[in-house]
Design a protein around this motif. Structure first.
Motif, short mmCIF file in Angstrom:
data_model
loop_
_atom_site.label_atom_id
_atom_site.label_comp_id
_atom_site.label_asym_id
_atom_site.label_seq_id
_atom_site.Cartn_x
_atom_site.Cartn_y
_atom_site.Cartn_z
N GLY A 165 -8.90 -10.97 3.42
CA GLY A 165 -8.52 -10.89 4.84
C GLY A 165 -7.60 -9.71 5.06
N CYS A 166 -8.21 -8.54 5.27
CA CYS A 166 -7.42 -7.29 5.30
C CYS A 166 -7.13 -6.88 6.75
N GLY A 167 -6.23 -7.63 7.36
CA GLY A 167 -5.79 -7.30 8.72
C GLY A 167 -4.35 -6.81 8.67
N LYS A 168 -3.58 -7.20 9.68
CA LYS A 168 -2.21 -6.67 9.81
C LYS A 168 -1.33 -7.05 8.61
N VAL A 169 -1.30 -8.34 8.27
CA VAL A 169 -0.44 -8.77 7.16
C VAL A 169 -1.05 -8.36 5.81
N GLY A 170 -2.36 -8.55 5.67
CA GLY A 170 -3.03 -8.19 4.42
C GLY A 170 -2.86 -6.72 4.08
#
Ligand SMILES: NC(=O)c1ccc[n+]([C@@H]2O[C@H](COP(=O)([O-])OP(=O)(O)OC[C@H]3O[C@@H](n4cnc5c(N)ncnc54)[C@H](OP(=O)(O)O)[C@@H]3O)[C@@H](O)[C@H]2O)c1
Length: 306
Positions: A9-14
């Motif tokens: 899950g490579c979004g904002k946190v990732g």
């Protein structure tokens, strides 16, 4: 040698974890997301462009630490899919970063290896990640609180990771997680809502909306300092704390006369909103000991009039 890690899950946190765990010396092993493009971007940020995977169960296979940083509603499912495909290594520690969900959301990870122990935990960065920012804007984990809970080994690892990221670890109870999150929502989101009311009232007084916040800012900061130094209820000042019934009555009358005080159907209008907060403030003023029982009754009559 620092542990290896994978991110699902490579979004904002990732993306922020990919960057700052690598910078802290953790060894990037695998990145996967809903889209290969996001996984590739995270892998590039971590300096291992070849380590992106189409299937989420392939990314964490050799990682010591796995972060499932998908949206909350798919954490459980993503973990189950990885576990069903034997995607966690035998002694992996699996984390999610949700504030509202407990580590138990990751229970399926334990079924991955019958004899050895996959450990589960949650690490919640008490910070707002509004957009994917890489490199330029500085470390978003620096000096923030990282609330951790889960299996004892996972908690120990999470505390070390938090410190390595520059954050301050704080261990919370697994069963208290949802109320911990409710507290964070009140402190952050509801503060915005409260400021919105204050700015609207200030604007109605004739101050331009653009200046309203600047005018209120020193007051807000002073109040925060008072809460920090004297605590609640001592930090409470103002007409309710003083028992100034006449002023509160005038507030209510003036707000009632505002032409745009009405909210959309089924929502409280500004009078109700002011009054609701006032009723709660009466309790604090009584606890402070500066509001008499008689004045409290008069205030309640005014604030509960509608
Ligand atoms: N944002 C914050 O301020 C904040 C603060 C503290 C904690 N958190 C927590 O951090 C976690 C991630 O939040 P976020 O704000 O980073 O979310 P986000 O920016 O929406 O990123 C989530 C990523 O997960 C990917 N994804 C969605 N569905 C997926 C699936 N089924 N399988 C694999 N990957 C999937 C998306 O991939 P694609 O890009 O490939 O489409 C997206 O990049 C959440 O648990 C959230 O509660 C967020």
């Amino acid at each position: 040698m620092k542990p290896s890690f994978a991110i699902i899950g490579c979004g904002k946190v990732g993306m922020a974890l990919a960057e700052y765990l690598s910078k802290a010396g953790y060894r990037p092993m695998g990145f996967s997301s809903r889209s290969l493009a996001s996984a590739r971007q995270a892998a590039e940020i971590a300096g291992v462009p070849e380590c992106c995977f189409e299937n989420i169960w392939n990314a964490p296979k050799t990682a010591d630490i796995v972060f499932i940083t998908t949206p909350d509603e798919v954490i459980k499912k993503s973990c189950r899919i990885i576990a069903e495909h034997k995607g966690f290594s035998e002694n992996a520690v699996v984390f999610h970063c949700s504030g509202a969900l407990a580590s138990t959301e990751l229970a399926s990870a334990k079924s991955c290896h019958a004899k050895t122990g996959v450990m589960i935990g949650s690490m919640h960065p008490l910070q707002s990640f509004a957009a994917i920012k890489t490199g330029k804007s500085g470390n978003p984990f620096e000096n923030i609180i990282m609330a951790v809970e889960g299996d004892p080994i996972a908690v120990e690892k999470a505390r070390t990771i938090a410190v390595d990221l520059g954050a301050k670890p704080f261990t919370i109870k697994t069963e208290g997680k949802i109320l911990y999150h409710a507290a964070a929502v009140v402190a952050s989101n509801y503060l915005v809502t409260l400021m919105d009311l204050a700015i609207k009232l200030m604007a109605a007084s004739g101050v331009s909306e653009s200046e309203a916040f600047e005018i209120l800012k020193p007051l807000i900061q002073g109040t925060l300092t008072n809460i920090e130094t004297t605590g609640i209820p001592e930090a409470l000042t103002g007409p309710i704390a003083r028992g100034d019934v006449g002023i509160v009555e005038k507030h209510v009358q003036a707000i009632r006369l505002m032409p745009d005080r009405k909210a959309p159907k089924n929502l409280n209008d500004m009078v109700e909103y002011y009054s609701m907060n006032g009723v709660e403030t009466i309790k604090i003023a009584r606890a402070k000991g500066t509001l008499s029982e008689n004045a409290a009754k008069q205030l309640l009559k005014i604030l509960e009039a509608d």
